[in-house]
Design a protein around this motif. Sequence first.
Motif, PDB file in Angstrom:
ATOM      1  N   ALA A 289      32.678 -16.715   9.810  1.00  0.00           N
ATOM      2  CA  ALA A 289      33.607 -16.120   8.849  1.00  0.00           C
ATOM      3  C   ALA A 289      33.409 -16.717   7.458  1.00  0.00           C
ATOM      4  O   ALA A 289      33.566 -16.016   6.447  1.00  0.00           O
ATOM      5  CB  ALA A 289      35.047 -16.316   9.311  1.00  0.00           C
ATOM      6  N   THR A 290      33.065 -18.000   7.389  1.00  0.00           N
ATOM      7  CA  THR A 290      32.801 -18.629   6.092  1.00  0.00           C
ATOM      8  C   THR A 290      31.610 -17.958   5.409  1.00  0.00           C
ATOM      9  O   THR A 290      31.644 -17.692   4.197  1.00  0.00           O
ATOM     10  CB  THR A 290      32.525 -20.129   6.277  1.00  0.00           C
ATOM     11  N   GLU A 291      30.557 -17.678   6.156  1.00  0.00           N
ATOM     12  CA  GLU A 291      29.392 -17.012   5.574  1.00  0.00           C
ATOM     13  C   GLU A 291      29.762 -15.637   5.038  1.00  0.00           C
ATOM     14  O   GLU A 291      29.372 -15.259   3.925  1.00  0.00           O
ATOM     15  CB  GLU A 291      28.285 -16.892   6.618  1.00  0.00           C
ATOM     16  N   VAL A 292      30.507 -14.867   5.823  1.00  0.00           N
ATOM     17  CA  VAL A 292      30.911 -13.524   5.388  1.00  0.00           C
ATOM     18  C   VAL A 292      31.824 -13.617   4.175  1.00  0.00           C
ATOM     19  O   VAL A 292      31.673 -12.856   3.203  1.00  0.00           O
ATOM     20  CB  VAL A 292      31.605 -12.776   6.544  1.00  0.00           C
ATOM     21  N   ASP A 305      25.427  -2.863   6.036  1.00  0.00           N
ATOM     22  CA  ASP A 305      23.992  -3.082   6.251  1.00  0.00           C
ATOM     23  C   ASP A 305      23.521  -4.349   5.538  1.00  0.00           C
ATOM     24  O   ASP A 305      22.744  -5.130   6.091  1.00  0.00           O
ATOM     25  CB  ASP A 305      23.191  -1.870   5.764  1.00  0.00           C
ATOM     26  N   GLU A 306      23.977  -4.545   4.290  1.00  0.00           N
ATOM     27  CA  GLU A 306      23.575  -5.749   3.571  1.00  0.00           C
ATOM     28  C   GLU A 306      24.133  -6.992   4.245  1.00  0.00           C
ATOM     29  O   GLU A 306      23.437  -8.004   4.396  1.00  0.00           O
ATOM     30  CB  GLU A 306      24.027  -5.689   2.114  1.00  0.00           C
ATOM     31  N   LEU A 307      25.396  -6.938   4.664  1.00  0.00           N
ATOM     32  CA  LEU A 307      25.988  -8.083   5.344  1.00  0.00           C
ATOM     33  C   LEU A 307      25.215  -8.427   6.621  1.00  0.00           C
ATOM     34  O   LEU A 307      24.951  -9.601   6.905  1.00  0.00           O
ATOM     35  CB  LEU A 307      27.445  -7.793   5.702  1.00  0.00           C
ATOM     36  N   ALA A 308      24.859  -7.396   7.375  1.00  0.00           N
ATOM     37  CA  ALA A 308      24.130  -7.632   8.615  1.00  0.00           C
ATOM     38  C   ALA A 308      22.793  -8.314   8.345  1.00  0.00           C
ATOM     39  O   ALA A 308      22.333  -9.159   9.132  1.00  0.00           O
ATOM     40  CB  ALA A 308      23.916  -6.320   9.362  1.00  0.00           C
ATOM     41  N   ALA A 309      22.152  -7.976   7.218  1.00  0.00           N
ATOM     42  CA  ALA A 309      20.873  -8.593   6.870  1.00  0.00           C
ATOM     43  C   ALA A 309      21.046 -10.013   6.343  1.00  0.00           C
ATOM     44  O   ALA A 309      20.196 -10.878   6.565  1.00  0.00           O
ATOM     45  CB  ALA A 309      20.147  -7.735   5.833  1.00  0.00           C
ATOM     46  N   VAL A 310      22.156 -10.262   5.655  1.00  0.00           N
ATOM     47  CA  VAL A 310      22.381 -11.579   5.049  1.00  0.00           C
ATOM     48  C   VAL A 310      22.881 -12.597   6.076  1.00  0.00           C
ATOM     49  O   VAL A 310      22.532 -13.775   6.021  1.00  0.00           O
ATOM     50  CB  VAL A 310      23.379 -11.450   3.879  1.00  0.00           C
ATOM     51  N   VAL A 311      23.714 -12.138   7.024  1.00  0.00           N
ATOM     52  CA  VAL A 311      24.272 -13.044   8.042  1.00  0.00           C
ATOM     53  C   VAL A 311      23.907 -12.515   9.434  1.00  0.00           C
ATOM     54  O   VAL A 311      24.781 -12.112  10.205  1.00  0.00           O
ATOM     55  CB  VAL A 311      25.795 -13.199   7.870  1.00  0.00           C
ATOM     56  N   PRO A 312      22.633 -12.523   9.786  1.00  0.00           N
ATOM     57  CA  PRO A 312      22.198 -11.887  11.040  1.00  0.00           C
ATOM     58  C   PRO A 312      22.728 -12.553  12.294  1.00  0.00           C
ATOM     59  O   PRO A 312      22.774 -11.919  13.357  1.00  0.00           O
ATOM     60  CB  PRO A 312      20.665 -11.991  10.959  1.00  0.00           C
ATOM     61  N   ASP A 313      23.124 -13.808  12.227  1.00  0.00           N
ATOM     62  CA  ASP A 313      23.571 -14.525  13.423  1.00  0.00           C
ATOM     63  C   ASP A 313      25.077 -14.443  13.641  1.00  0.00           C
ATOM     64  O   ASP A 313      25.606 -15.061  14.580  1.00  0.00           O
ATOM     65  CB  ASP A 313      23.155 -16.000  13.327  1.00  0.00           C
ATOM     66  N   VAL A 314      25.774 -13.699  12.771  1.00  0.00           N
ATOM     67  CA  VAL A 314      27.230 -13.590  12.866  1.00  0.00           C
ATOM     68  C   VAL A 314      27.602 -12.345  13.659  1.00  0.00           C
ATOM     69  O   VAL A 314      26.981 -11.288  13.502  1.00  0.00           O
ATOM     70  CB  VAL A 314      27.855 -13.533  11.453  1.00  0.00           C
ATOM     71  N   SER A 322      38.628  -9.863  11.945  1.00  0.00           N
ATOM     72  CA  SER A 322      39.467 -11.064  11.845  1.00  0.00           C
ATOM     73  C   SER A 322      39.838 -11.329  10.388  1.00  0.00           C
ATOM     74  O   SER A 322      41.008 -11.604  10.073  1.00  0.00           O
ATOM     75  CB  SER A 322      38.718 -12.264  12.430  1.00  0.00           C
ATOM     76  N   LEU A 323      38.863 -11.262   9.480  1.00  0.00           N
ATOM     77  CA  LEU A 323      39.152 -11.489   8.067  1.00  0.00           C
ATOM     78  C   LEU A 323      40.047 -10.392   7.497  1.00  0.00           C
ATOM     79  O   LEU A 323      40.893 -10.655   6.639  1.00  0.00           O
ATOM     80  CB  LEU A 323      37.843 -11.573   7.281  1.00  0.00           C
ATOM     81  N   ALA A 324      39.878  -9.169   7.979  1.00  0.00           N
ATOM     82  CA  ALA A 324      40.753  -8.088   7.531  1.00  0.00           C
ATOM     83  C   ALA A 324      42.179  -8.310   8.034  1.00  0.00           C
ATOM     84  O   ALA A 324      43.155  -8.103   7.294  1.00  0.00           O
ATOM     85  CB  ALA A 324      40.219  -6.745   8.011  1.00  0.00           C
ATOM     86  N   ASP A 325      42.316  -8.730   9.287  1.00  0.00           N
ATOM     87  CA  ASP A 325      43.653  -8.987   9.839  1.00  0.00           C
ATOM     88  C   ASP A 325      44.381 -10.087   9.079  1.00  0.00           C
ATOM     89  O   ASP A 325      45.611 -10.064   8.964  1.00  0.00           O
ATOM     90  CB  ASP A 325      43.545  -9.373  11.313  1.00  0.00           C
ATOM     91  N   HIS A 326      43.637 -11.058   8.549  1.00  0.00           N
ATOM     92  CA  HIS A 326      44.246 -12.137   7.773  1.00  0.00           C
ATOM     93  C   HIS A 326      44.456 -11.754   6.311  1.00  0.00           C
ATOM     94  O   HIS A 326      44.973 -12.564   5.530  1.00  0.00           O
ATOM     95  CB  HIS A 326      43.384 -13.400   7.863  1.00  0.00           C
ATOM     96  N   GLY A 327      44.041 -10.560   5.913  1.00  0.00           N
ATOM     97  CA  GLY A 327      44.330 -10.074   4.570  1.00  0.00           C
ATOM     98  C   GLY A 327      43.268 -10.345   3.527  1.00  0.00           C
ATOM     99  O   GLY A 327      43.484 -10.080   2.342  1.00  0.00           O
ATOM    100  N   PHE A 328      42.094 -10.849   3.930  1.00  0.00           N
ATOM    101  CA  PHE A 328      41.042 -11.150   2.958  1.00  0.00           C
ATOM    102  C   PHE A 328      40.255  -9.901   2.535  1.00  0.00           C
ATOM    103  O   PHE A 328      39.829  -9.799   1.389  1.00  0.00           O
ATOM    104  CB  PHE A 328      40.047 -12.162   3.541  1.00  0.00           C
ATOM    105  N   LEU A 329      40.037  -8.985   3.452  1.00  0.00           N
ATOM    106  CA  LEU A 329      39.107  -7.881   3.223  1.00  0.00           C
ATOM    107  C   LEU A 329      39.727  -6.553   3.628  1.00  0.00           C
ATOM    108  O   LEU A 329      40.666  -6.497   4.422  1.00  0.00           O
ATOM    109  CB  LEU A 329      37.825  -8.072   4.056  1.00  0.00           C
TER     110      LEU A 329
END
Length: 356
Positions: A289-292, A305-314, A322-329
């Motif tokens: 989640a920190t990387e995203v 698509d860009e996120l998937a390429a930048v953080v392939p192991d997430v 999870s980040l959306a549920d916490h109100g970040f995104l």
Amino acid sequence: METVARSRPYTSRFTGGRRETTGNIFMPLARQRRTMVSTPPLESVTGADSLNDALADPGASVAVIADPFAGREAALDRAERALDGGDRTRVEPEGGPPSVGEEPLVVDDCHHLYARRVGGFDRIDAFLDRVAASSTQVVTSWNRYSWQYLDATRDVADPFHHVLSVPAMASDRIADAIRARNEPLPTFESPPSGHDSMFTAVTYEIPLPRRGPLSVEIPVVDIDYVSAWLGARDVPEPDAIVFERLERLSGGNLGVASAIWEQCVSGEAVVPDDLYRPVDRSFDPGDGATEVLGVAVAKEAVTRDELAAVVPDVRLDRTLHSLADHGFLTVDDVVRLRPGGLPSALESLKRRRWQW
């Protein structure tokens, strides 16, 4: 009383002051007008002391950097009005580098021209080369955190004669903007105790094994009251305390302050303690989640698509929701950072020692 963890492409052509807009609108025009505000005087990073001085330099290239939601667009609106004919375009997520012709050019959101991965700099290198090779006046805007990363990795500042930064807003300017945008305003009132005080109370929830949480109330100095008192040198009015609190919670970022106001103020009256961060500041993201979150803060809007390429192991879907549920995104084909989530996102990334 405050609880510590309270959870609650467009293009345009402008000539002689007139503009024709075509293409996909990044946000509705009515919303653009609502969000356009007068920014404080820009601070010089390199080159000219002010935006007016930078625009008076014929053929000079200009970069305006700012925190997310802090007023880049308003600064470029000023540049557009000042230039005598030319084009304006916005770089969309994963969009291509704009062409630089003979007419003045204003480009919003240039931070979308890179991806934080191997091979992710082709588009931005192409654009920077065009700016460096041109004698055309080019005015650009950038996310501050992307700029810091790109300056360290690609020397992004080199092609620009003038670099200016949008500073944080003081409470009185935030107050002016909130008053202008919200009619009618609620009544500003003192706390339920009937009087303001330089002391308030913070409630800490202490988890106990095999029992429910223990609530401990601790008296603390009310920073907002003291700040308002220092500004007025007198007992501050309730509205002064409200806007001091709004400045502190938002970090002087008008976009964030507006989001907090919309989230927290709904009745006919408002007291300082009604205002709180929409996102729980105590939330601690995991490594993925920190990387995203780091990418989202630097890009503000990024495709899946860009996120998937930048953080392939997430595990992307799980992490995004999870980040959306916490109100970040907000999560759709394009993942967008929410203004109210920015301060807590920055604190979380700082605790995780995220490097821009």
